[in-house]
Design an enzyme around this catalytic site. Sequence first.
Site, PDB file in Angstrom:
ATOM      1  N   GLU A  60      40.782  34.032  43.245  1.00  0.00           N
ATOM      2  CA  GLU A  60      40.937  33.120  41.954  1.00  0.00           C
ATOM      3  C   GLU A  60      41.926  31.944  42.080  1.00  0.00           C
ATOM      4  O   GLU A  60      41.903  30.781  41.440  1.00  0.00           O
ATOM      5  CB  GLU A  60      41.469  34.158  40.826  1.00  0.00           C
ATOM      6  CG  GLU A  60      40.330  34.876  40.428  1.00  0.00           C
ATOM      7  CD  GLU A  60      40.159  36.210  41.018  1.00  0.00           C
ATOM      8  OE1 GLU A  60      41.018  36.370  42.124  1.00  0.00           O
ATOM      9  OE2 GLU A  60      39.433  36.879  40.753  1.00  0.00           O
ATOM     10  N   PHE A 122      41.633  49.776  32.424  1.00  0.00           N
ATOM     11  CA  PHE A 122      41.296  49.276  33.668  1.00  0.00           C
ATOM     12  C   PHE A 122      41.396  47.735  33.837  1.00  0.00           C
ATOM     13  O   PHE A 122      40.694  47.081  33.024  1.00  0.00           O
ATOM     14  CB  PHE A 122      40.214  50.026  34.305  1.00  0.00           C
ATOM     15  CG  PHE A 122      39.567  49.298  35.506  1.00  0.00           C
ATOM     16  CD1 PHE A 122      40.338  49.627  36.652  1.00  0.00           C
ATOM     17  CD2 PHE A 122      38.544  48.361  35.781  1.00  0.00           C
ATOM     18  CE1 PHE A 122      40.030  49.023  37.917  1.00  0.00           C
ATOM     19  CE2 PHE A 122      38.097  48.107  36.799  1.00  0.00           C
ATOM     20  CZ  PHE A 122      38.795  48.416  38.004  1.00  0.00           C
ATOM     21  N   GLN A 123      42.067  47.050  34.866  1.00  0.00           N
ATOM     22  CA  GLN A 123      41.952  45.658  34.727  1.00  0.00           C
ATOM     23  C   GLN A 123      42.514  45.078  33.630  1.00  0.00           C
ATOM     24  O   GLN A 123      42.076  43.911  33.224  1.00  0.00           O
ATOM     25  CB  GLN A 123      40.483  45.063  35.315  1.00  0.00           C
ATOM     26  CG  GLN A 123      40.401  45.407  36.804  1.00  0.00           C
ATOM     27  CD  GLN A 123      39.236  44.680  37.351  1.00  0.00           C
ATOM     28  OE1 GLN A 123      38.291  44.156  36.513  1.00  0.00           O
ATOM     29  NE2 GLN A 123      39.276  44.398  38.481  1.00  0.00           N
ATOM     30  N   LYS A 172      35.987  41.275  26.076  1.00  0.00           N
ATOM     31  CA  LYS A 172      34.719  41.548  26.315  1.00  0.00           C
ATOM     32  C   LYS A 172      33.745  41.550  24.981  1.00  0.00           C
ATOM     33  O   LYS A 172      32.766  41.339  24.950  1.00  0.00           O
ATOM     34  CB  LYS A 172      34.693  42.779  27.343  1.00  0.00           C
ATOM     35  CG  LYS A 172      33.217  42.665  27.986  1.00  0.00           C
ATOM     36  CD  LYS A 172      33.018  43.614  29.019  1.00  0.00           C
ATOM     37  CE  LYS A 172      31.715  43.754  29.852  1.00  0.00           C
ATOM     38  NZ  LYS A 172      31.837  44.670  30.854  1.00  0.00           N
ATOM     39  N   MET A 489      58.554  22.713  58.016  1.00  0.00           N
ATOM     40  CA  MET A 489      59.568  22.150  57.047  1.00  0.00           C
ATOM     41  C   MET A 489      60.529  23.194  56.963  1.00  0.00           C
ATOM     42  O   MET A 489      62.038  23.128  56.782  1.00  0.00           O
ATOM     43  CB  MET A 489      59.110  21.893  55.766  1.00  0.00           C
ATOM     44  CG  MET A 489      59.957  21.084  54.863  1.00  0.00           C
ATOM     45  SD  MET A 489      60.449  19.476  55.538  1.00  0.00           S
ATOM     46  CE  MET A 489      59.541  18.169  54.877  1.00  0.00           C
TER      47      MET A 489
END
Lengths: 595, 190
Positions: A60, A122-123, A172, A489
């Site tokens: 993502e 869940f999630q 959802k 760096m």
Amino acid sequence: MNKANVETGRREMTGAEMVVQALIDNGVEHIFGYPGGAVLPIYDELFQQEQVQHILVRHEQGAGHAAEGYARSTGKAGVMLVTSGPGATNAVTPLQDALMDSIPLVCITGQVPTSLIGSDAFQECDTVGITRPCTKHNWLVKDVNELAGILHEAFQVATTGRPGPVVVDIPKDVQFSKGMYTPPQTAPRSSYRPKLQGDLEQIRAAVELMASAKRPVIYSGGGVINSGPEASHLLRELVELTGFPITSTLMGLGAYPASGPRWLGMLGMHGTYEANMVMHDCDVMVCIGARFDDRITGRLNAFSPNSKKIHIDIDPSSINKNVRTDVPIIGDVGRVLEDMVRLWRAGAKADKAALRPWWEQIERWRARDSLAYKPNDDVIMPQYAIQRLYELTKDRDTYITTEVGQHQMWAAQHYGFEKPNRWMTSGGLGTMGYGLPAALGVQIAHPDALVIDIAGDASVQMTIQEMSCAVQYEAPIKIFILNNQYMGMVRQWQQLLHGNRLSHSYTEAMPDFVKLAEAYGGHGIRCEKPGELDDAIREMIDVRKPVIFDCRVANLANCFPMIPSGKAHNEMLLPDEATDEAVANAIDAKGRMLV
Amino acid sequence: MNAQLQPTGSAYFIERETAKPEAHTLSVLVDNEPGVLARVIGLFSGRGYNIDSLTVSETEHEKHLSRITIVTRGTPQVMEQIKHQLERIVPVHRVVDMTVVARERGHDRPLERELALVKVAGTGDHRVEALRLADAFRASVIDANTEHFIFEITGRVSKIEQFIAIMKPLGLIEVCRTGVAALNRGPEGM
């Protein structure tokens, strides 16, 4: 469906259908995303249409940076679609990145059904809670009848005023349920009205101040790019009319052409000597769409001590935040520049002769040649690699992205940008791993352009998985890695601050980038000799496939010139003075505390 | 601590740096929607500003507008930043520094009132003294039995502080305060 509803575009549909319809109605052609349980209804709708093309990333974070690259190179909003929980948390880095660099980014996240919110499902995660400080605004949609209005508002908030990221979190059950879709409306909510037109009296005062200047400078930033191509055009006109020297922040490169006669190069920590000396010694500073970031100002109490400052910004909170401004102008850069150019033409005639001593001084500083480096016949100097890349790509339709680190600064110093929207880099947040997915996003928007990610060997491994995405969509991005086997760096700062103790900045195990490219289905090139570099770069350009170019460069080269932290613009460390001893003592105890 | 309270040391702040941080009362008019209070207080914590007091309630039901009253602390320059940062929040309609407005209208400070509920338990002399003092402070008894009182007191913050302080030796059990509500004098709105 009755006649009135046909005319107004109102009609009943599911939440998931509304998402796709809202994307279409807001002019979206491409979105970047990754499916998951809580967004499956939206993915089902995407499957059944062809107007919006979905680009499947591998992580993502990649979707977010790709959308940022897409947005930065087109001026349109970038759109990402991710699932709940880990999908949303993985989006946090690009959201903050877009917030700091003012990139319009619309992130649609799935959420567990409203009946499960708060149950540690869940999630599940508190997406609006987590993303509240890293977005311009966010919404949790609990009623499908509000979804269309919120989506349109999301696009409006992301793209207007000071652009930024927004999140729309859609449970959802809201995606499944049916409600009334309303088309985009122009009336914004009454609490959100960015001020676009600058105050004319203030602009007049600015023009008068500019006309009286003996040692002026224009310091422009990413706001000019965000304001659109017309703003860059007006900036060039203003520079031409006034004869003022111009420098720019990292984010603003390309607004004024690097080949232009008034160009000083980038300013700030790794800016040119002439740009920083001009900033220090000027008597009038015109800051246009920049925000006096700490990478620009150096030590604040020694920042341009004798100048009057004009600051043009669309965000009132940028004014007087770090540096006190004498003439603040709040408004869209393009609109303000339009007024400024008009007023300048009408009244103030540039006394270009009066600026001659200033330009003579500038030429003396320029002669210091602060970007010089020692050429080498045996190993490729990283600066040389960028210069050759520039020479061999400048006549093409080229877009450059970068990761974060030394390679990024060398790219900014040695690649000449002639146009706006051609340079995509993570400025404010400094996100390693930005460049590869950003290049992908740019390539999706500009399929026939040459898109190059100038990368470091460490940064590129943070999002290397998006090579797979590039291969899938036949996006022939070129990943040009300046491979020195170090986090360059980090190492440079360890040399500056920590007695050359190189704690974990050397990568002892490095993948074979050529084989890696081939494993993904791309093309790999390795180059170790300066004499072979041009041919290798030509090969990279000619291959119509994603390419990983492993450019082996001098391992211990450092990035100069540099304003060490805690120092002022006129206390730069120049390349020919940067001995080991000078480097070790460049930063005092106070500077060590800074970032 | 508040990073903005020890700013920069820049040459441009020399005159302002001498300005000491002082309390200001801000009125913030917002759309009453979920998360709006979290946005406002998240801004204060995220940017290192202090909140001395916070009061919030919906004040215009038809328009779903809430008025948040925040007492915060800062130099004039920090106050300017806080105001601009609050104005960036999308559901924020207006931000008014009530302290500055009061001064512009020739007043020392805005009208500020707070309400407190104060529970005091005790018997004998302490109980008599508590009731006598409550009367002097114009606090009213809203609950009592033979062993305790609950007083309701309204007034300026200093008055409430003083009342609580003198109730301490008389059997103070607990206190609940609303935080400051503020309006400016005169016929004009915010």
